[in-house]
Design a protein around this motif. Structure first.
Motif, PDB file in Angstrom:
ATOM      1  N   VAL C  14       0.884  -1.164   0.000  1.00 58.61           N
ATOM      2  CA  VAL C  14       0.000   0.000   0.000  1.00 58.61           C
ATOM      3  C   VAL C  14       0.918   1.209   0.000  1.00 58.61           C
ATOM      4  O   VAL C  14       1.729   1.365   0.905  1.00 58.61           O
ATOM      5  N   LYS C  17       4.579   0.872   1.084  1.00 58.79           N
ATOM      6  CA  LYS C  17       4.761   0.001   2.248  1.00 58.79           C
ATOM      7  C   LYS C  17       4.341  -1.431   1.938  1.00 58.79           C
ATOM      8  O   LYS C  17       3.170  -1.698   1.683  1.00 58.79           O
ATOM      9  N   ILE C  19       3.018  -4.928   2.574  1.00 52.11           N
ATOM     10  CA  ILE C  19       2.189  -5.427   3.666  1.00 52.11           C
ATOM     11  C   ILE C  19       2.020  -6.939   3.594  1.00 52.11           C
ATOM     12  O   ILE C  19       2.204  -7.629   4.572  1.00 52.11           O
ATOM     13  N   GLY C  40      -3.586  -5.400  12.362  1.00 52.08           N
ATOM     14  CA  GLY C  40      -2.528  -4.846  11.523  1.00 52.08           C
ATOM     15  C   GLY C  40      -1.690  -5.901  10.838  1.00 52.08           C
ATOM     16  O   GLY C  40      -0.660  -5.600  10.244  1.00 52.08           O
ATOM     17  N   SER C  41      -2.119  -7.158  10.897  1.00 53.00           N
ATOM     18  CA  SER C  41      -1.291  -8.203  10.295  1.00 53.00           C
ATOM     19  C   SER C  41      -1.489  -8.274   8.784  1.00 53.00           C
ATOM     20  O   SER C  41      -0.722  -8.935   8.090  1.00 53.00           O
ATOM     21  N   GLY C  42      -2.503  -7.620   8.273  1.00 55.44           N
ATOM     22  CA  GLY C  42      -2.689  -7.596   6.826  1.00 55.44           C
ATOM     23  C   GLY C  42      -3.924  -8.325   6.346  1.00 55.44           C
ATOM     24  O   GLY C  42      -4.091  -8.558   5.141  1.00 55.44           O
ATOM     25  N   LYS C  43      -4.813  -8.649   7.259  1.00 59.09           N
ATOM     26  CA  LYS C  43      -6.002  -9.411   6.880  1.00 59.09           C
ATOM     27  C   LYS C  43      -6.904  -8.623   5.926  1.00 59.09           C
ATOM     28  O   LYS C  43      -7.296  -9.117   4.869  1.00 59.09           O
ATOM     29  N   SER C  44      -7.212  -7.387   6.325  1.00 66.64           N
ATOM     30  CA  SER C  44      -8.075  -6.585   5.447  1.00 66.64           C
ATOM     31  C   SER C  44      -7.365  -6.277   4.135  1.00 66.64           C
ATOM     32  O   SER C  44      -7.981  -6.264   3.067  1.00 66.64           O
ATOM     33  N   THR C  45      -6.074  -6.041   4.228  1.00 62.16           N
ATOM     34  CA  THR C  45      -5.313  -5.777   3.016  1.00 62.16           C
ATOM     35  C   THR C  45      -5.467  -6.941   2.040  1.00 62.16           C
ATOM     36  O   THR C  45      -5.699  -6.748   0.846  1.00 62.16           O
TER      37      THR C  45
END
Ligand SMILES: Nc1ncnc2c1ncn2[C@@H]1O[C@H](COP(=O)(O)OP(=O)(O)O)[C@@H](O)[C@H]1O
Ligand SMILES: [Mg+2]
Lengths: 483, 412, 251
Positions: C14, C17, C19, C40-45
């Motif tokens: 993103v 950065k 991710i 913040g581990s990147g699940k939604s990403t």
């Protein structure tokens, strides 16, 4: 709360309401009263300036003669007789600026009284101070430490002699001589101010501060400040101002120019506490100031924070020209007016660079019979791809005889740029007041508490050393506004 | 600066009326606003420079326009203006409670009107002086049949100066629609709306003048105690259009909703200017302004909320949003709060930008093609505002206009 | 058998950065996979990357649906190909009426398939029926999409859309967050009704409690942009007890 009460009490006992209203009895060297080309020459000669500087001043003076005082602000400015003022006044004993031993003890005492001790033992920790008394700089502290880091921090008069190439390159670049009436006047007759140069990659090791003091009667103060931050440089600069309590109005027309190169950051804070006049509107400083910074390089950042409580009339719009890609401009302002004070203040954010961002947080407080106006411009130029602005202007009215005004101009020439503006006007809610009173807090303290809460977002942007001072100032300035 | 635009038979237009000759004198002395007039800083009238217009004075019939269809769809009584001249036959059979009379014959009414309309607006003087038609519409009691003022016209050198003074007597009620579909060179309607205590007006205005027309409307509204107005303008027409409305709160407890949507494409310039004069306590004003701008069009919103000293308990709200659909579209906004009383709740907000990327993504993630998703969001942006209109009959004539604009959008 | 969804060594950023730092995952038709991981581990990403959101740039690897790479496809094309994302934070669409939105989404599929557009009356009936099962009343259907909905209502509305659009691959991003016990049960039942041998699901959650209702075939732990551990549904219980701490170290 106790602390605020205590301060208010102390101040009342010591000096009446305006605690900086005393006069220093000191001999001064003055130019004859009035303004003409000879006065401009006199100033330039006293400052031992090179020829180019005199030419520049004269050009500005001639330009000024052709201009008119701006009338668009929501201000009622009585006609100013420019011939009825002194344009140069310097304490007689000042010779060498960097040796404090030679500074008149009266002056040192004055600054100490103002809370700005200049001598070695009592200096503010980690804040370098340039003290400007009427027309000249009387002392600059911490110069050696700064020069070790490569930072230049000196009176501008000295910079004109010692760093002519830097001054010539940058002075008038951000605020051109003919930018506006007061800037032209300043360009012709400015007497001192600070010069700051932070070389590439240097983080200025301490806060820099200039303390302006008008002492003489019938004297205008026209200072000029120029701050240059080279690539990746950082500096935080603070100015403070006070003046004695006098019955006649005095003019303060300053110009401040900031230049931030790639990845540089300049944080400029002001605690403006010029004498506001008495409760009947007699006397006080006319504070007509042009402040502008340009973010020339990518990711450059300029942040203006101001706490404006003083002056009879304030006309001031610290602005940012966001040229660099992803450059950042910020304006955090508290403007408090009481009694007969008038303020027309705000900012301009000119977005030119792609991805440039700006934030405007303005808190206006009007009390007494005062008028307080936020005036701002957000301009997205066609090149400002994906630029962003967020503006929040809140006004608080204390009493039903004052005015609060919000006049934002929004100009968008790029569809991908996003502008969000919000403004509110209200008074202190009865619920809030009652809550404080019920807890045993007195009315004035409650107002001070609530107003400080209202200003919190801005206050937290001030350098730590000055937050407490600014909070007290707000409490003091509101005195007499309730009940 | 005197006008460089000329109206040849100006002198003959004003016969012996004190109010009108003073308006004429004013117009001749000031003319169109020059470049340094603050309230016209975003809207320049350069395109009127050097033009010669002739006002029409006699009614000449034309085939009926869209306004007439709209009127029929809501069963309205129509007053039809062609080139600014009213059809005399419409004046006669006015519905119960509506009385129509000639304005030019009533010096007091003209003097009253002149005090209500925007003082610094050139049309306030010019159209009163020229007055291609001048009528007073008096409303008594509840009038259930909507009234439609339909303005048509043609001719690049014709200027239309209809002057309409609507007076709602105490406790009366009216639904008023105004429809502009004129291709005259200059369309300069002057309107006064005086709403007496307890009376209520529900009003919509559709501005779909031709693409070469300059539409300069000046409207003054006065609200008595407890009076209310729900006004809504939709402006898509004109090469340049400015809808300027001044509202004066003259009696306590009055309420004003004044909203507008404007759409621009091509080289159009759309300007919505409002002034809320809260002169007395306890009144509310609320404005929702939305603009959609495509191509090289330009939108302007200027709105001032003025709260006089002692006008306590004022609630003044303004929310202006503009959506830019193309690279060259432009927006200027100046929402203004001018407050001299402390016990008030006033706020304004303004946003400018493109369609929201997150919303677009949400729609497309559901399988809706991007162009359909865009159209849905634009329509929502406009229609949402129309949904705030309390009078469904009047709202119904606006929706098709907005939708027609959208339909053209899709086929472009 | 071709996998329904195959994620191959997926890297995504993103802005500048990074991710997602190399995710591989295979989901066969009918399977339900759960992804758990700290904030913040990147699940939604990951869910956005699968749905093709702008600004979420794939810097390496591939995403295949039924053996075909989706990387070049627009979000709406992916959606019509069977991808559905139930958002963690569904956005409000002021002025966009719920019914016309739902119809537009369904019609887009019909148009692509060369079918007639849906019959208006029949559609309203269909939506109402499915809405009732999820405890969504008519008033809510009449409102603009997500505008003024409570957190729980938004989540139910997401599942309603899933029921109407009948995706083959549904990604549910923290559909349980903000739901009370009853709402959680209603939503889970709604999801379970949609379990089908031809439909796979990727259920993103923080909590074991959702997985009590929607029982997964596999559980993966995502941390720092990578899958640190995979296992059966018991793995979720393990996490519930000892947190993510141990898992990070294991990687
Ligand atoms: N739009 C964005 N811009 C910058 N960073 C982002 C953006 N979205 C997510 N991130 C960052 O990516 C990381 C993963 O976020 P996210 O996928 O939301 O985590 P989770 O859903 O697992 O809580 C976080 O560090 C977050 O700050
Ligand atoms: Mg998440």
């Amino acid at each position: 709360m106790a602390a605020t009460t205590e301060t208010i009490e102390q101040v009342k006992e010591a000096t009446g309401t305006y605690k900086y209203g005393f006069v220093t009895d000191i001999e001064s060297d003055k130019a004859p009263k009035g303004l003409n080309e000879d006065i401009v020459r006199f100033i330039s000669a006293r400052k031992e300036e090179p020829e180019w500087m005199l030419e520049w001043r004269l050009k500005a003076y001639r330009r000024w003669l052709t201009m008119e005082s701006p009338d668009w602000a929501k201000l009622d400015i009585p006609p100013i007789d420019y011939q009825d003022s002194y344009y140069y006044s310097a304490p007689k004993t000042v010779k060498k600026l960097d040796s404090l031993d030679e500074v008149d003890p009266e002056l040192l005492a004055t600054y100490e009284k103002l809370g700005i001790p200049l001598n070695e033992q009592k200096r503010l920790a980690n804040v370098a101070v340039d003290a400007v008394f009427d027309s000249v700089s009387v002392a600059t502290t911490f110069r050696e430490e700064l020069s070790k880091a490569g930072v230049i921090f000196c009176p501008i008069s000295e910079a004109i002699r010692d760093y002519p190439e830097l001054v010539q390159r940058y002075m008038g670049l951000v605020v051109p001589v003919g930018d506006n009436y007061f800037a032209a006047l300043n360009s012709a007759v400015f007497t001192d101010g600070s010069f700051v140069y932070i070389p590439k990659g240097v983080r200025c090791p301490m806060e820099l501060s200039t303390y302006f003091r008008i002492n003489e009667q019938n004297t205008g103060q026209f200072e000029r400040t120029l701050i240059i931050a080279e690539d990746e440089a950082y500096v935080s600069y603070l100015e403070g101002c006070t003046a004695p309590q006098r019955d006649e109005n005095q003019l303060h027309a300053a110009v401040v120019e900031l230049v931030a190169m790639t990845d540089a950051e300049i944080k400029y804070s002001t605690v403006q506490n010029w004498y506001p006049g008495d409760e009947n509107g007699k006397g006080g400083i006319y504070n007509f100031v042009t402040k502008r910074g340009v973010c020339r390089g990518d990711r450059a950042k300029i942040s203006w924070t101001q706490v404006e409580t003083g002056s009879a009339i304030t006309w001031k719009y610290p602005s940012c020209v966001l040229r660099g890609k992803d450059s950042v401009g910020e304006f955090y302002s508290v403007a408090l007016t009481n009694n007969h004070q008038q303020a027309d203040t705000g900012t301009k954010m000119i977005h030119i660079g792609e991805g440039s961002r700006s934030t405007i947080i303005s808190k206006g407080i009007s009390a007494g019979l005062s008028q307080n106006c936020y005036r701002g411009l957000v301009h997205m130029q066609p090149t400002a791809e994906n630029a962003r602005n967020f503006t929040q202007c809140d006004s608080l009215l204390i009493g039903d005889k004052c005015g609060a005004h919000t006049v934002p101009y929004i100009v968008s020439r790029n569809p991908s740029a996003k502008i969000e503006h919000e403004a509110t006007t209200s008074r202190i809610s009865e619920d809030q007041m009652f809550y404080c009173l019920q807890r045993g807090i007195g009315e004035e303290d409650a107002v001070s508490l609530i107003v400080n809460g209202f200003c919190k977002e801005v206050m937290k942007e001030l350098p730590m050393e000055f937050v407490v001072e600014a909070q007290k100032l707000i409490g003091i300035s509101l005195e007499g506004s309730v009940g | 600066m005197p006008a460089s635009m000329t109206l040849p038979d100006l002198a003959s237009a004003t016969a012996n009326s004190g109010v009108r000759s003073s308006a004429l004198a004013n117009w001749q002395a000031t003319g169109w606003p020059g470049p340094r007039v603050e309230s016209w800083r975003f809207t320049k009238l350069a395109l009127l420079e050097g033009k010669t217009f002739a006002p029409a004075h006699d009614f000449a019939d034309q085939p009926a326009g869209a306004g007439m269809d709209a009127a029929e769809s809501i069963g309205a009584h129509v007053l039809r203006f062609v080139n600014g001249v009213v059809d005399p036959s419409d004046i006669e059979n006015a519905p119960e409670g509506v009385n129509i009379s000639a304005l030019a014959a009533d010096e007091d009414a003209m003097s009253h009107l002149r005090q209500m309309v925007p003082p610094a607006h050139p049309v306030s003087d010019l159209s009163l002086a020229v007055m291609s038609a001048g009528i007073i519409i008096d409303i008594k009691g509840r009038v259930d049949m909507p009234l439609m003022l339909s303005f048509e016209g043609d001719g690049a050198t014709t200027s239309a100066h209809p002057v309409v003074f609507v007076r709602l007597f105490e406790g009366s009620y009216l639904q008023l629609a105004e429809w502009h579909a004129s291709t005259a060179g200059l369309s300069a309607p002057l309107t006064g709306i005086d709403i007496a205590a307890g009376a209520r007006l529900e009003q919509v205005k559709v501005q779909t003048d031709g693409q070469a027309t300059t539409h300069l409307a000046a409207t003054g509204v006065t609200l008595g105690a407890g009076a209310s107005i729900d006004g809504f303008s939709l402006s898509t027409g004109g090469r340049l259009a400015r809808l300027e409305t001044h509202v004066c709160f003259a009696g306590e407890g009055a309420d004003c909703n004044l909203s507008a949507i404007y759409m621009g494409r091509g080289e159009q310039h759309q300007d919505i200017t409002t002034y809320m004069d809260h002169a007395v306590p306890n009144c509310t004003s609320n404005q929702i302004i939305r603009g959609v701008l495509d191509d090289r069009s330009r939108g302007v919103y200027q709105g001032r909320v003025h709260v006089a000293p002692d006008a306590q308990k004022t609630d003044g709200q303004q929310m202006a949003r503009a959506l830019l659909l193309s690279r060259k579209a432009e927006v200027d906004a100046k929402p203004e709060l001018e407050i001299y009383a402390d016990d008030v709740v006033c706020a304004h907000g303004a946003t400018v930008g493109e369609l929201d990327a997150t919303q677009l993504f949400y729609l497309t993630s559901r399988g809706i093609p991007k162009d359909v998703a865009r159209a849905m969001l634009i329509e929502a942006f406009l229609i949402d505002t129309i949904e705030t209109i309390s009078n469904e009959t009047l709202a119904a004539i606006l929706r098709p206009v907005a939708q027609a604009w959208m339909a053209e959008q899709e086929t472009l | 058998m071709t996998a329904l969804l195959e994620i191959r060594d997926l890297h995504a950023s993103v802005g500048d950065k990074p991710i997602l730092k190399g995710i591989s995952l295979t989901i066969n038709p009918g399977e339900v996979h759960a992804i758990m991981g700290p904030n913040g581990s990147g699940k939604s990403t990951m869910s956005y990357v699968l749905a093709g959101r702008d600004g979420y740039e794939v810097t390496g690897g591939d995403i295949l649906m039924n053996g075909v790479s989706m990387l070049e496809m627009e979000p709406d094309e992916r959606a019509r190909a069977g991808m559905f994302l139930a958002f963690q934070y569904p956005v409000e669409l002021p002025g966009v009426g719920g019914m016309s939105f739902l119809r537009a989404a369904v019609n887009a599929r019909h148009i692509e398939a060369g079918e007639d557009e849906v019959d208006q009356l029949g559609f309203v009936k269909l939506v109402r029926g499915k809405a009732r099962d999820l405890g969504i009343d008519d008033a809510m259907l009449k409102r603009a999409v997500n505008v003024g909905f409570s957190g729980g209502e938004k989540k139910r509305y997401e599942i309603l859309q899933m029921a109407l659009l009948e995706p083959t691959m549904a990604v549910l991003d923290e559909t349980d967050s903000g739901l009370d016990v009853d709402a959680l049960r209603i939503v889970s039942e709604g999801v379970n009704l949609l379990r089908d041998p031809g439909r796979s699901m990727l259920v993103i959650t923080h909590y074991q409690r959702l997985l009590d209702h929607i029982v997964p075939d596999y559980v993966h732990i995502l941390a720092g942009g990578k899958i640190r551990k995979s296992g059966s549904k018991e793995l979720a219980l393990e996490v519930e007890e000892s947190g993510y701490a141990g898992i990070d170290d294991a990687a």
